[in-house]
Motif scaffolding. Structure first.
Motif, PDB file in Angstrom:
ATOM      1  N   UNK A 121       0.816  -1.212   0.048  1.00  0.00           N
ATOM      2  CA  UNK A 121      -0.028   0.154   0.047  1.00  0.00           C
ATOM      3  C   UNK A 121       0.832   1.356   0.164  1.00  0.00           C
ATOM      4  N   UNK A 122       0.269   2.474  -0.352  1.00  0.00           N
ATOM      5  CA  UNK A 122       1.009   3.566  -0.451  1.00  0.00           C
ATOM      6  C   UNK A 122       1.376   4.206   1.157  1.00  0.00           C
ATOM      7  N   UNK A 123       0.564   3.526   2.244  1.00  0.00           N
ATOM      8  CA  UNK A 123       0.943   3.939   3.430  1.00  0.00           C
ATOM      9  C   UNK A 123       2.313   3.249   3.869  1.00  0.00           C
ATOM     10  N   UNK A 124       2.540   1.823   3.423  1.00  0.00           N
ATOM     11  CA  UNK A 124       3.467   1.181   3.728  1.00  0.00           C
ATOM     12  C   UNK A 124       4.690   1.765   3.010  1.00  0.00           C
ATOM     13  N   UNK A 125       4.510   2.160   1.677  1.00  0.00           N
ATOM     14  CA  UNK A 125       5.534   2.751   0.885  1.00  0.00           C
ATOM     15  C   UNK A 125       6.136   4.243   1.626  1.00  0.00           C
ATOM     16  N   UNK A 126       5.292   4.886   2.254  1.00  0.00           N
ATOM     17  CA  UNK A 126       5.607   5.850   2.900  1.00  0.00           C
ATOM     18  C   UNK A 126       6.475   5.761   4.064  1.00  0.00           C
ATOM     19  N   UNK A 127       6.111   4.542   4.623  1.00  0.00           N
ATOM     20  CA  UNK A 127       6.886   4.217   5.950  1.00  0.00           C
ATOM     21  C   UNK A 127       8.483   3.601   5.595  1.00  0.00           C
ATOM     22  N   UNK A 128       8.261   3.004   4.403  1.00  0.00           N
ATOM     23  CA  UNK A 128       9.582   2.316   4.126  1.00  0.00           C
ATOM     24  C   UNK A 128      10.433   3.360   3.156  1.00  0.00           C
ATOM     25  N   UNK A 129      10.128   4.480   2.690  1.00  0.00           N
ATOM     26  CA  UNK A 129      10.684   5.405   2.151  1.00  0.00           C
ATOM     27  C   UNK A 129      10.321   7.035   2.784  1.00  0.00           C
ATOM     28  N   UNK A 130      10.486   7.105   3.822  1.00  0.00           N
ATOM     29  CA  UNK A 130      10.312   8.289   4.489  1.00  0.00           C
ATOM     30  C   UNK A 130      10.856   9.748   3.608  1.00  0.00           C
ATOM     31  N   UNK A 131      11.863   9.496   2.842  1.00  0.00           N
ATOM     32  CA  UNK A 131      12.476  10.468   2.165  1.00  0.00           C
ATOM     33  C   UNK A 131      11.777  10.627   0.904  1.00  0.00           C
ATOM     34  N   UNK A 132      10.414   9.949   0.484  1.00  0.00           N
ATOM     35  CA  UNK A 132      10.145   9.841  -0.827  1.00  0.00           C
ATOM     36  C   UNK A 132      10.397   8.900  -1.501  1.00  0.00           C
ATOM     37  N   UNK A 133       9.097   8.353  -2.404  1.00  0.00           N
ATOM     38  CA  UNK A 133       9.526   7.228  -3.110  1.00  0.00           C
ATOM     39  C   UNK A 133       9.747   7.597  -4.568  1.00  0.00           C
ATOM     40  N   UNK A 134      10.918   7.152  -5.191  1.00  0.00           N
ATOM     41  CA  UNK A 134      10.974   7.587  -6.503  1.00  0.00           C
ATOM     42  C   UNK A 134      10.534   6.852  -7.504  1.00  0.00           C
ATOM     43  N   UNK A 135       9.643   5.735  -7.295  1.00  0.00           N
ATOM     44  CA  UNK A 135       9.072   4.827  -8.250  1.00  0.00           C
ATOM     45  C   UNK A 135       9.263   3.471  -8.324  1.00  0.00           C
ATOM     46  N   UNK A 136       8.437   2.588  -8.561  1.00  0.00           N
ATOM     47  CA  UNK A 136       8.612   1.088  -8.861  1.00  0.00           C
ATOM     48  C   UNK A 136       9.705   0.924 -10.077  1.00  0.00           C
ATOM     49  N   UNK A 137       9.786   1.918 -11.060  1.00  0.00           N
ATOM     50  CA  UNK A 137      10.469   1.277 -12.158  1.00  0.00           C
ATOM     51  C   UNK A 137      11.979   1.540 -11.792  1.00  0.00           C
ATOM     52  N   UNK A 138      12.546   1.963 -10.617  1.00  0.00           N
ATOM     53  CA  UNK A 138      13.877   2.065 -10.459  1.00  0.00           C
ATOM     54  C   UNK A 138      14.162   1.424  -9.050  1.00  0.00           C
ATOM     55  N   UNK A 139      13.109   0.711  -8.715  1.00  0.00           N
ATOM     56  CA  UNK A 139      13.462  -0.233  -7.434  1.00  0.00           C
ATOM     57  C   UNK A 139      14.598  -1.291  -7.710  1.00  0.00           C
ATOM     58  N   UNK A 140      14.674  -1.573  -8.689  1.00  0.00           N
ATOM     59  CA  UNK A 140      15.717  -2.968  -8.903  1.00  0.00           C
ATOM     60  C   UNK A 140      16.870  -2.837  -7.964  1.00  0.00           C
TER      61      UNK A 140
END
Length: 254
Positions: A157-176
């Motif tokens: 979820x977006x809520x979990x993404x916010x916790x995992x990436x507190x500095x901001x999520x740059x997107x799934x495309x670069x999560x490799x």
């Protein structure tokens, strides 16, 4: 905990477990692909396999088949490409046919419902083709077969993404090879991660097209598309907990 790994059963126990088509078979599908200098080549196999086994423990009449380890060709803008030693891929047609053959073998045993858990983004459309082909062929034989196809990251979820990436999520495309995969591996297979070798890189940026032959200069020397240095096992637990709950809930209600 009960045994859910199909390959660890003897054939008579397996036959009894799947009698009358009552079992669902989960098939993890991944890839052997570089994930930076800090991590093993097999997160795309180990992560969906772990999720499959944990989900099967929470659901009745579910068995986990051995994972398919070799996936479709690593693409530059999602997996860093095929420039790195260790990345070992197959063609789309080979993957499609292999998955189809494996599923059809399980159909011939008497199984009628399958769950494909994908761990490698590039596999997606070829798994769709394999599932579609299987259902069509079984329908011609008068068999009712159902295949669910899912990728574990779609349950975050977006809520979990916010916790995992507190500095901001740059997107799934670069999560490799970045925070997400590294955190999960720190939780489930910490011996296969060496954070002392993790390399900080800025999130990759790409032009709005692909080019063939692929251009190695599009990818950082580390092979990762974003930085893994802030990965932690705690973040991995948070991600996995949500994925497991979501997938198990779906299977129980399907």
């Amino acid at each position: 905990m009960c045994n859910v790994k199909l390959e660890n059963m003897d054939w008579i126990s397996y036959r009894e477990a799947i009698q009358d088509g009552r079992c669902r078979i989960i098939l993890p599908v991944g890839a052997i692909e570089q994930h930076g200098p800090h991590m093993s080549l097999n997160p795309d196999v180990l992560i969906p396999s772990h999720i499959a086994e944990q989900v099967a423990q929470q659901c009745d009449d579910v068995l986990v088949a051995p994972a398919i380890a070799y996936g479709y060709k690593s693409q530059v803008k999602s997996g860093g490409g095929n420039f790195f030693p260790g990345t070992t891929c197959v063609s789309g047609s080979a993957l499609e046919q292999y998955v189809y053959d494996v599923l059809m073998a399980y159909v011939n045993h008497g199984n009628r419902e399958f769950v494909l858990i994908n761990g490698h983004f590039e596999n997606s459309m070829f798994l769709c083709e394999a599932a579609d082909k299987l259902v069509k062929q079984c329908t011609l034989r008068g068999l009712e077969v159902r295949v669910y196809l899912l990728s574990y990251w779609d349950y975050i979820s977006e809520e979990t993404i916010a916790k995992v990436f507190p500095d901001g999520f740059t997107g799934w495309a670069v999560e490799h090879g970045g925070i997400l995969e590294t955190s999960i591996m720190l939780e489930i297979h910490p011996a296969l991660v060496d954070m002392d070798r993790a390399v900080h890189v800025d999130p990759a940026t790409f032009p709005p097209y692909d080019v063939f032959p692929a251009d190695p200069s599009w990818v950082a020397e580390s092979g990762t598309l974003s930085s893994p240095v802030k990965a932690t096992a705690e973040k991995g637990r948070l991600i996995l907990d949500e994925c497991l709950k979501g997938i198990a809930r779906q299977l129980r209600s399907a």
